[in-house]
Scaffold this active site. Structure first.
Site, PDB file in Angstrom:
ATOM      1  N   HIS A 212       0.917  -1.118  -0.010  1.00  0.00           N
ATOM      2  CA  HIS A 212       0.021  -0.136   0.020  1.00  0.00           C
ATOM      3  C   HIS A 212       0.811   1.224   0.065  1.00  0.00           C
ATOM      4  CE1 HIS A 212       0.968   0.240   4.334  1.00  0.00           C
ATOM      5  NE2 HIS A 212       0.494   1.373   4.249  1.00  0.00           N
TER       6      HIS A 212
HETATM    7  C1  UD1 Z   1      -2.029   6.277   5.192  1.00  0.00           C
HETATM    8  C2  UD1 Z   1      -1.093   6.711   5.494  1.00  0.00           C
HETATM    9  C3  UD1 Z   1       0.142   5.654   5.587  1.00  0.00           C
HETATM   10  C4  UD1 Z   1      -0.301   4.487   6.360  1.00  0.00           C
HETATM   11  C5  UD1 Z   1      -1.647   4.108   5.705  1.00  0.00           C
HETATM   12  C6  UD1 Z   1      -2.253   2.939   6.776  1.00  0.00           C
HETATM   13  C7  UD1 Z   1      -0.468   9.003   5.017  1.00  0.00           C
HETATM   14  C8  UD1 Z   1       0.209  10.100   4.126  1.00  0.00           C
HETATM   15  N1  UD1 Z   1      -0.238   7.740   4.754  1.00  0.00           N
HETATM   16  O1  UD1 Z   1      -1.920   5.819   3.597  1.00  0.00           O
HETATM   17  O2  UD1 Z   1       1.476   6.142   6.352  1.00  0.00           O
HETATM   18  O3  UD1 Z   1       0.808   3.490   6.187  1.00  0.00           O
HETATM   19  O4  UD1 Z   1      -2.558   5.031   5.822  1.00  0.00           O
HETATM   20  O5  UD1 Z   1      -3.075   2.092   5.828  1.00  0.00           O
HETATM   21  O6  UD1 Z   1      -1.179   9.446   5.851  1.00  0.00           O
HETATM   22  N2  UD1 Z   1      -9.301   4.890   0.614  1.00  0.00           N
HETATM   23  C9  UD1 Z   1     -10.656   4.164   0.728  1.00  0.00           C
HETATM   24  N3  UD1 Z   1     -11.202   4.033   1.743  1.00  0.00           N
HETATM   25  C10 UD1 Z   1     -10.504   4.314   2.992  1.00  0.00           C
HETATM   26  C11 UD1 Z   1      -9.443   4.969   2.899  1.00  0.00           C
HETATM   27  C12 UD1 Z   1      -8.695   5.119   1.807  1.00  0.00           C
HETATM   28  O7  UD1 Z   1     -10.900   3.889  -0.432  1.00  0.00           O
HETATM   29  O8  UD1 Z   1     -11.079   4.030   4.223  1.00  0.00           O
HETATM   30  C13 UD1 Z   1      -8.778   5.218  -0.751  1.00  0.00           C
HETATM   31  C14 UD1 Z   1      -8.841   6.409  -1.184  1.00  0.00           C
HETATM   32  O9  UD1 Z   1      -8.956   6.543  -2.639  1.00  0.00           O
HETATM   33  C15 UD1 Z   1      -7.719   7.262  -0.815  1.00  0.00           C
HETATM   34  C16 UD1 Z   1      -6.399   6.269  -0.867  1.00  0.00           C
HETATM   35  O10 UD1 Z   1      -7.003   5.113  -0.519  1.00  0.00           O
HETATM   36  O11 UD1 Z   1      -7.394   8.555  -1.673  1.00  0.00           O
HETATM   37  C17 UD1 Z   1      -5.439   6.390   0.170  1.00  0.00           C
HETATM   38  O12 UD1 Z   1      -5.953   6.693   1.364  1.00  0.00           O
HETATM   39  P1  UD1 Z   1      -4.961   7.863   2.238  1.00  0.00           P
HETATM   40  O13 UD1 Z   1      -5.295   7.795   3.438  1.00  0.00           O
HETATM   41  O14 UD1 Z   1      -4.605   8.949   1.495  1.00  0.00           O
HETATM   42  O15 UD1 Z   1      -3.388   7.247   2.053  1.00  0.00           O
HETATM   43  P2  UD1 Z   1      -3.045   5.594   2.553  1.00  0.00           P
HETATM   44  O16 UD1 Z   1      -2.296   4.956   1.431  1.00  0.00           O
HETATM   45  O17 UD1 Z   1      -4.329   4.914   3.214  1.00  0.00           O
HETATM   46  N1  UDP Z   2      -3.921  -4.856   8.956  1.00  0.00           N
HETATM   47  C1  UDP Z   2      -5.162  -5.179   8.809  1.00  0.00           C
HETATM   48  N2  UDP Z   2      -5.894  -5.599   7.820  1.00  0.00           N
HETATM   49  C2  UDP Z   2      -5.308  -5.570   6.642  1.00  0.00           C
HETATM   50  C3  UDP Z   2      -4.003  -5.053   6.535  1.00  0.00           C
HETATM   51  C4  UDP Z   2      -3.475  -4.730   7.733  1.00  0.00           C
HETATM   52  O1  UDP Z   2      -5.615  -5.579  10.261  1.00  0.00           O
HETATM   53  O2  UDP Z   2      -6.089  -5.885   5.631  1.00  0.00           O
HETATM   54  C5  UDP Z   2      -3.224  -4.392  10.140  1.00  0.00           C
HETATM   55  C6  UDP Z   2      -2.023  -5.085  10.356  1.00  0.00           C
HETATM   56  O3  UDP Z   2      -2.104  -6.084  11.279  1.00  0.00           O
HETATM   57  C7  UDP Z   2      -1.146  -4.158  11.111  1.00  0.00           C
HETATM   58  C8  UDP Z   2      -1.559  -2.645  10.708  1.00  0.00           C
HETATM   59  O4  UDP Z   2      -2.922  -3.015   9.938  1.00  0.00           O
HETATM   60  O5  UDP Z   2      -1.374  -4.093  12.734  1.00  0.00           O
HETATM   61  C9  UDP Z   2      -0.829  -2.204   9.617  1.00  0.00           C
HETATM   62  O6  UDP Z   2      -1.277  -1.290   8.988  1.00  0.00           O
HETATM   63  P1  UDP Z   2      -0.840  -0.689   7.402  1.00  0.00           P
HETATM   64  O7  UDP Z   2      -0.147  -1.667   6.765  1.00  0.00           O
HETATM   65  O8  UDP Z   2      -2.183  -0.087   6.840  1.00  0.00           O
HETATM   66  O9  UDP Z   2       0.101   0.612   7.721  1.00  0.00           O
HETATM   67  P2  UDP Z   2       1.793   0.835   8.205  1.00  0.00           P
HETATM   68  O10 UDP Z   2       1.686  -0.061   9.334  1.00  0.00           O
HETATM   69  O11 UDP Z   2       2.540   0.478   7.057  1.00  0.00           O
HETATM   70  O12 UDP Z   2       1.561   2.267   8.559  1.00  0.00           O
END
Ligand code: UD1
Ligand code: UDP
Length: 368
Positions: A212
Site C-alpha cells: 500500500h
Molecule cells: C495512509 C498513511 C500511511 C499508512 C496507511 C495505513 C499518509 C500520508 N499515509 O496511507 O502512512 O501506512 O494510511 O493504511 O497519511 N481509501 C478508501 N477508503 C478508506 C481509506 C482510503 O477508499 O477508508 C482510498 C482513497 O482512494 C484514498 C486512498 O485510499 O485516496 C489513500 O488513502 P490515504 O489515507 O490518503 O493514504 P493511505 O495510502 O491509506
Molecule cells: N492490517 C489489518 N488488515 C489488513 C492489513 C493490515 O488489520 O488488511 C493491520 C496489520 O495487522 C497492522 C496494521 O494494520 O496491525 C498495519 O497497517 P498498515 O499496513 O495499513 O500501515 P503501516 O503499518 O504501514 O503504517
C-alpha cells in the site's frame, strides 16, 4: 484534578496503536479523561470501524469526516477541524500516533495552540524523504514535548537531530505499543477468526502479502515489478493478498496490472483478528507495511519487506526480515533465501519492548 487527554487518530494502524492506551487510561479513570478524535482519514468499515469493534475502543467523541484528498488538502482540512476541537476541549495533553497525515495535522494544531504534545512511536526514520510518512514523522517529532520511542535506535535517531531528554523535552524508550495490541488480541483472534477455513488455507502452506505504500502503488514500474514477483512466487504456494483500497483502485484502473495479478488470491482488506491469524499461519509474509514487519517478527513468521529501507531495522538484524527491495528478481531471491534458512531464530523478546508500552506511557503521564 482529572487531566484531559485527547488522542488524535484517523488511519488503520493508528486505531491499533490507540487500543492499549485506551485500555490503560480507562484503568485510571480517576486521573484521566480520554477524548478520542477520529479525523476520518480512513472511513470504509474494514479500514476503520472494525478496529474499534474488535479492539473495544469506544466511539470517538469527535468524528471530523475529512476523508481522502491530496496531502495539502487533507492535512489542511484536518488542521482546521482539529484546532476547533482543541480550542473547545482545552486538553492537558494531545497524543498523536505514528506518521500519517492525521499525525502531522494533530501535531501542528496542538503546537500552534501551545498545548503539550506527546508522540507515540517517535524517532523512527527511513531517511527517505520521498515517503510522505518520513516528512510527517520528522515534523511531528520536532513539534513534540514528549517523545515516546519504541526502541533504542529511535532514541538515537532523535539525538542525531538534537532532540534529547532535558528540562523542556522528554524522550523515553517505552517499547512498541503494537506489541501490546498483538498480545491483547491474539488469543481472542484465535477463538473468533474463521479466516483460514473461509479461505481454505492450510497453516504454513501459503504466502501472505500486502502492498500500500504510495511509492510502490503509484508508480507503474514499481507495482508491476512487485506483482511480477508475487505472481512468480504464487507458483510455489497460494499467495493471499488482502488489498488496501489505494491498491485496489489502481488495479481496477489497469487491465494490464489486473491480468498480471490474476493468479493471486486477492481479498478485501481484513480486520485485525483475521490479519493476526493470517500472519501467524503464513509460511512467509511479503509486505511494505511498517506494522506488519513487526507483527511478522512478534509471531516469528519470516518476512520479506517490499522496500529498499526500513525504519524497523531491529527486525532485519534479527534475521527474520529481509529487505527484498522492489526488483522482481531480488524479491524472489530474498523469499527463497529466507525460506531456506528454515528459521529457528530466537527472537530477542525485549528488542521492541515487553508489550507493556501502554502502561509505561500512562505511568509517565501520571508522574509528569
Ligand atoms: C495512509 C498513511 C500511511 C499508512 C496507511 C495505513 C499518509 C500520508 N499515509 O496511507 O502512512 O501506512 O494510511 O493504511 O497519511 N481509501 C478508501 N477508503 C478508506 C481509506 C482510503 O477508499 O477508508 C482510498 C482513497 O482512494 C484514498 C486512498 O485510499 O485516496 C489513500 O488513502 P490515504 O489515507 O490518503 O493514504 P493511505 O495510502 O491509506
Ligand atoms: N492490517 C489489518 N488488515 C489488513 C492489513 C493490515 O488489520 O488488511 C493491520 C496489520 O495487522 C497492522 C496494521 O494494520 O496491525 C498495519 O497497517 P498498515 O499496513 O495499513 O500501515 P503501516 O503499518 O504501514 O503504517
Amino acid at each position: 484534578m482529572v487531566k484531559k487527554i485527547i488522542s488524535i487518530v484517523g488511519a488503520r494502524p493508528q486505531f491499533i496503536k490507540l487500543a492499549p492506551l485506551c485500555q490503560e487510561l480507562r484503568k485510571q479513570k480517576s486521573r484521566f479523561r480520554h477524548v478520542i478524535v477520529h479525523t476520518g482519514q480512513h472511513y470504509d468499515y474494514n479500514m476503520s470501524k472494525i478496529f474499534f469493534d474488535q479492539l473495544g475502543i469506544p466511539d470517538p467523541q469527535y468524528h471530523l469526516d475529512v476523508g481522502s484528498g491530496s496531502h495539502g488538502q487533507q492535512t489542511g482540512t484536518m488542521l482546521e477541524k482539529i484546532e476547533n476541537v482543541l480550542q473547545k476541549e482545552k486538553p492537558d495533553w494531545v497524543m498523536v500516533y505514528g506518521d500519517t497525515n492525521s499525525t502531522l495535522a494533530g501535531a501542528l494544531a496542538a503546537t500552534k495552540l501551545h498545548m503539550p504534545l506527546a508522540h507515540v512511536e517517535a524517532g523512527l526514520r527511513s531517511y527517505n524523504r520521498v515517503m510522505p510518512e518520513e516528512i510527517n514523522r520528522v515534523l511531528t517529532d520536532h513539534c513534540s514535548d514528549v517523545l515516546f520511542c519504541p526502541t533504542r535506535n529511535a532514541v538515537n535517531n532523535l539525538k542525531k537531530e538534537g532532540i534529547s531528554n532535558g528540562r523542556a523535552r522528554k524522550v523515553v524508550n517505552v517499547g512498541d505499543v503494537m506489541y501490546d495490541s498483538l498480545l491483547l488480541s491474539l488469543q481472542v483472534a484465535k477463538k473468533q477468526s474463521r479466516v483460514l477455513a473461509e479461505l481454505q488455507l492450510t497453516p504454513k502452506q501459503y504466502f501472505l502479502a500486502t502492498i500500500h505504500r504510495a511509492e510502490n502503488t503509484d508508480n507503474d514500474e514499481n507495482l508491476t515489478g512487485i506483482l511480477q514477483a508475487l505472481t512468480e512466487l504464487s507458483r510455489e504456494a497460494m499467495l493471499v493478498l488482502p488489498i488496501h483500497p489505494r491498491t485496489k483502485k489502481i488495479l481496477e484502473r489497469s487491465a494490464k496490472l489486473k491480468s498480471l495479478a490474476h493468479s493471486l488470491k486477492i481479498i478485501p482488506a481484513v480486520g485485525y483478528f483475521d490479519m493476526l491469524l493470517l500472519e501467524k499461519n503464513a509460511k512467509l509474509i511479503l509486505t511494505d507495511s511498517g506494522g506488519m514487519q513487526k507483527e511478522a517478527y512478534f509471531l516469528s513468521t519470516p518476512c520479506v519487506t517490499l522496500r529498499n529501507e526500513t525504519e524497523w531495522i531491529e527486525t532485519v538484524q534479527s534475521g527474520l526480515n529481509i529487505l527484498g527491495s522492489i526488483q522482481p528478481r531480488r524479491i524472489i531471491q530474498s523469499a527463497k533465501a529466507i525460506l531456506k534458512k528454515n528459521i529457528a531464530i530466537r527472537r530477542n523478546r525485549t528488542l521492541l519492548g515487553r508489550g507493556q508500552t501502554g502502561q509505561a506511557i500512562v505511568s509517565f503521564l501520571i508522574n509528569h
